[in-house]
Design an enzyme around this catalytic site. Structure first.
Site, short mmCIF file in Angstrom:
data_model
loop_
_atom_site.label_atom_id
_atom_site.label_comp_id
_atom_site.label_asym_id
_atom_site.label_seq_id
_atom_site.Cartn_x
_atom_site.Cartn_y
_atom_site.Cartn_z
N ARG A 236 0.86 -1.19 0.00
CA ARG A 236 0.00 0.00 0.00
C ARG A 236 0.89 1.23 0.00
O ARG A 236 1.91 1.28 0.72
CB ARG A 236 -0.90 0.04 1.24
CG ARG A 236 -2.08 -0.92 1.22
CD ARG A 236 -3.12 -0.55 0.15
NE ARG A 236 -4.26 -1.47 0.13
CZ ARG A 236 -4.37 -2.55 -0.64
NH1 ARG A 236 -3.39 -2.86 -1.48
NH2 ARG A 236 -5.45 -3.30 -0.60
N GLU A 265 -2.52 7.79 -4.26
CA GLU A 265 -2.84 6.91 -5.38
C GLU A 265 -4.16 7.36 -5.98
O GLU A 265 -5.11 7.52 -5.20
CB GLU A 265 -2.93 5.48 -4.87
CG GLU A 265 -2.83 4.46 -5.98
CD GLU A 265 -2.58 3.05 -5.46
OE1 GLU A 265 -1.65 2.84 -4.66
OE2 GLU A 265 -3.35 2.18 -5.85
N HIS A 284 -0.79 -0.07 -9.74
CA HIS A 284 -1.45 -1.03 -8.84
C HIS A 284 -2.01 -2.23 -9.61
O HIS A 284 -3.21 -2.48 -9.62
CB HIS A 284 -2.57 -0.32 -8.05
CG HIS A 284 -2.91 -1.01 -6.76
ND1 HIS A 284 -3.31 -0.35 -5.63
CD2 HIS A 284 -2.91 -2.32 -6.41
CE1 HIS A 284 -3.55 -1.21 -4.66
NE2 HIS A 284 -3.31 -2.42 -5.10
C1 DGY Z 1 -5.47 -6.35 -2.92
O1 DGY Z 1 -6.03 -7.40 -3.22
O2 DGY Z 1 -5.43 -5.91 -1.77
C2 DGY Z 1 -4.86 -5.57 -4.05
O3 DGY Z 1 -3.96 -4.65 -3.60
C3 DGY Z 1 -5.95 -4.90 -4.83
O4 DGY Z 1 -6.52 -3.89 -4.07
#
Ligand code: DGY
Length: 324
Positions: A236, A265, A284
């Protein structure tokens, strides 16, 4: 039972839900306005959520009709888990099925950064192939270097295994608990957080994000890292302070960075970090493979079907809801 899915997902999950006799609503338009979204929420018993919509106290108060949420993600940092648990609302997630795909992206970023691949690709696309220059923008090799894994769970293990097999890298890690399997199979060594940042040639983040970890990787951490270190974040964006990261990169405190997640983001178009030759940023895409997304659709559907039968969700972020 009425299930609202806020964005189209792979057909396999939708078919499972329909075959289980559930009433499924999926809007035609993937980009709903706030107003439209609220209307759909009002009419749902269960939400299958794609993306980072916030589920907090206000949401649960506004929509007491929502009895369960199945996330189309492994991460659940956008949900107030305490509040959901207090209200007996199970929050399903999708672990395991995306571990390979996400660790592949961490591995890809590490290599792309170490060889400045995205920088060179951009030059070629700009029509700027360039002459052979023995000293221009050199990369660094990864053989025998040390990978530091921050959070050695499922995704961290996959990343460590690839690095060990491909480059004979030494594995060190910092975690809440020891990972005995990794210690046995990969000869991984548990270290303190301070040792992790001081010893890693590549430091890769693989932890479930909590707000108290905001900006954990900041100036004071980057300055303790090795000058040749590559920072990889596929978890993250909130884990790193992006301005501090930029400063650390241009001042040579660390060597490079590979980000599949950014802070904020999406990243701003004019973020100067995008100009650096030793940085690769992806939007992402950790779980963006057919295999992982099919798996996520299946797990989310399994969670909802179990809930609809009064059974425990098999993949759950707040198992406490089932503890009486
Ligand atoms: C997750 O599965 O947490 C990925 O980062 C997509 O949000």
């Amino acid at each position: 039972m009425k299930v609202f899915i806020n964005k189209k997902i792979p057909e396999t999950g939708i078919t499972m839900l329909k075959e289980a006799g559930l009433e499924v609503t999926i809007p035609e338009n993937n980009d709903l306005s706030e107003k439209e979204l609220l209307q759909y929420f009002k009419n749902a018993d269960v939400i299958l959520n794609v993306g980072q919509n916030k589920y907090d106290k206000d949401f649960f108060e506004q929509f007491p009709n929502v009895k369960a949420i199945a996330l189309f993600s492994v991460g659940f940092d956008h949900v107030d888990i305490k509040e959901a648990t207090k209200r007996n609302i199970p929050i399903g997630n999708t672990p395991d099925v995306l571990s390979r795909a996400t660790s592949d992206v961490a591995f890809l970023l590490m290599q792309s950064v170490s060889r400045r691949a995205s920088f060179y690709f951009q030059k070629v696309k700009d029509g700027n192939w360039g002459n052979f220059d023995p000293l221009y923008e050199l990369g660094q090799e990864l053989y025998g270097k040390t990978l530091g894994v921050f959070g050695l769970g499922r995704i961290g293990f996959e990343m460590a295994e690839k690095c060990k097999n491909a480059f004979g890298m030494n594995i060190i890690y910092h975690n809440r608990n020891h990972n005995e399997e990794a210690e046995k199979q990969l000869d991984a060594k548990y270290v303190s957080f301070d040792e992790l940042i001081a010893q890693s040639d590549v430091l890769s983040v693989h932890v479930n994000f909590k707000p108290e970890q905001s900006d954990l990787f900041n100036a004071s951490v980057f300055e303790k890292m090795k000058k040749n270190a590559i920072f990889i974040n596929t978890a993250r964006g909130g884990f790193h302070n992006q301005k501090d990261l930029y400063e650390a990169l241009i001042s040579g405190q660390i060597w490079g960075a590979g980000l599949d997640v950014t802070n904020p983001e999406p990243i701003e178009d004019n973020d100067p970090i995008l100009e650096l030759s030793n940085v690769c940023v992806l939007p992402h895409i950790g779980s963006a493979t057919v295999e992982a997304r099919n798996g996520m659709a299946r797990l989310a559907a399994e969670n909802i079907i179990a809930f609809s039968k009064g059974e425990k969700m098999p993949h759950i972020a707040n198992p406490e809801v089932y503890e009486v």
